[in-house]
Design an enzyme around this catalytic site. Sequence first.
Site, PDB file in Angstrom:
ATOM      1  N   MET A 255       5.084 104.470  31.667  1.00 35.35           N
ATOM      2  CA  MET A 255       4.203 105.141  32.639  1.00 35.35           C
ATOM      3  C   MET A 255       3.770 104.186  33.751  1.00 35.35           C
ATOM      4  SD  MET A 255       1.891 107.147  29.777  1.00 35.35           S
ATOM      5  CE  MET A 255       1.768 105.655  28.762  1.00 35.35           C
TER       6      MET A 255
ATOM      7  N   ASP B  69       8.529 107.984  19.982  1.00 34.75           N
ATOM      8  CA  ASP B  69       7.904 107.881  18.667  1.00 34.75           C
ATOM      9  C   ASP B  69       6.443 108.313  18.783  1.00 34.75           C
ATOM     10  OD1 ASP B  69       8.086 106.451  15.800  1.00 34.75           O
ATOM     11  OD2 ASP B  69       6.151 105.975  16.717  1.00 34.75           O
TER      12      ASP B  69
ATOM     13  N   PRO C 136      14.096 109.749  22.802  1.00 35.50           N
ATOM     14  CA  PRO C 136      14.016 109.599  24.255  1.00 35.50           C
ATOM     15  C   PRO C 136      14.649 110.719  25.068  1.00 35.50           C
ATOM     16  CG  PRO C 136      15.720 108.175  23.383  1.00 35.50           C
ATOM     17  CD  PRO C 136      15.052 108.804  22.196  1.00 35.50           C
TER      18      PRO C 136
ATOM     19  N   LYS D 224       1.171 116.512  29.363  1.00 34.75           N
ATOM     20  CA  LYS D 224       0.213 115.799  30.205  1.00 34.75           C
ATOM     21  C   LYS D 224       0.967 114.923  31.189  1.00 34.75           C
ATOM     22  CE  LYS D 224      -3.272 115.272  26.563  1.00 34.75           C
ATOM     23  NZ  LYS D 224      -4.022 114.278  25.765  1.00 34.75           N
TER      24      LYS D 224
ATOM     25  N   ASP E 158       5.179 118.152  23.799  1.00 37.76           N
ATOM     26  CA  ASP E 158       4.737 117.409  24.964  1.00 37.76           C
ATOM     27  C   ASP E 158       5.702 117.559  26.136  1.00 37.76           C
ATOM     28  OD1 ASP E 158       2.410 116.509  23.891  1.00 37.76           O
ATOM     29  OD2 ASP E 158       3.105 114.475  23.452  1.00 37.76           O
TER      30      ASP E 158
ATOM     31  N   THR F 128      12.238 105.089  19.813  1.00 39.93           N
ATOM     32  CA  THR F 128      11.334 104.960  20.947  1.00 39.93           C
ATOM     33  C   THR F 128      12.086 105.067  22.271  1.00 39.93           C
ATOM     34  OG1 THR F 128      11.553 102.561  21.137  1.00 39.93           O
ATOM     35  CG2 THR F 128       9.906 103.396  19.587  1.00 39.93           C
TER      36      THR F 128
END
Length: 279
Positions: A189, A104, A26, A71, A49, A132
């Site tokens: 998100m 993850d 995280p 993204k 990312d 995660t």
Amino acid sequence: MNSIGDYGSPLKAGNRGKIFLVGAGPGDPELLTLKALKAIESADAVVYDRLVSEAVLALIPRGVPRFFAGKSCKEKAMTQEEIHQLLIALAREGKRAVRLKGGDPLLFGRGGEEALELAKHHIDFEIIPGITSAQGCAAYAGIPLTHRGLASGVRFLTGHRVTAEDTADPLDLNWQSLADGDTTLVVYMGLANLGIITAKLMEHGLPANTPAAAIAHGTTPQQRITISNLSEIEGAVAKAKLEPPTLVIIGKVAGLACELAWFMPEGEAILPKLAQSQT
């Protein structure tokens, strides 16, 4: 940051590449697994990312080519197909490349799609799980995702739906099933659609006074937490001006942050602020 280069490079004779789908956790680099760190330190190339923290990126050895594949819901550096082709090209060049993903790789990280594409092209790969965002952010906010008498289960959901063509799709979730007072909901998100999410949950029976927490930049020195309830969390987040990445936790356990918050970045007095937010 490197360019994508030639996707069609043939596999070098006698040299077999491999792709490592690695969970970066995280944000706090100390939450990386030993296996993830070893993969990063021995990589020939790294494709990373947007949600990989700067502290984790700093662990990439100097001189190793980096490819940004970040993204957001509004823009992307590469399409998913371009990412697939880049990974295939790196492997065919005989490189041991790390595909570095926040949290993850198999939880809302599209790691499964990338693994399927690699398998389709007979590319060797390995999946290295990561802590995660739900686990890390909740723990650093003092929120147990399950707790005896408060939550007997936990569900992860995305607050942003995308079709195969990468076009926004209305949130069409099983709201009746999600509106369970004994289950903790963790929304990834979800900032853009937070108002829709909370309204739908209340419409299907989840009490308006259900505790809710929003955690921005969790586990990092920039971490900020807002605690409220289901009916007011959208306004509280707007007032606090929280920005992505922000994780939203809905359920009785979110209220425990007022007692269990322990991580206070840069000496910020989080506990008094949390207490005030619930009054």
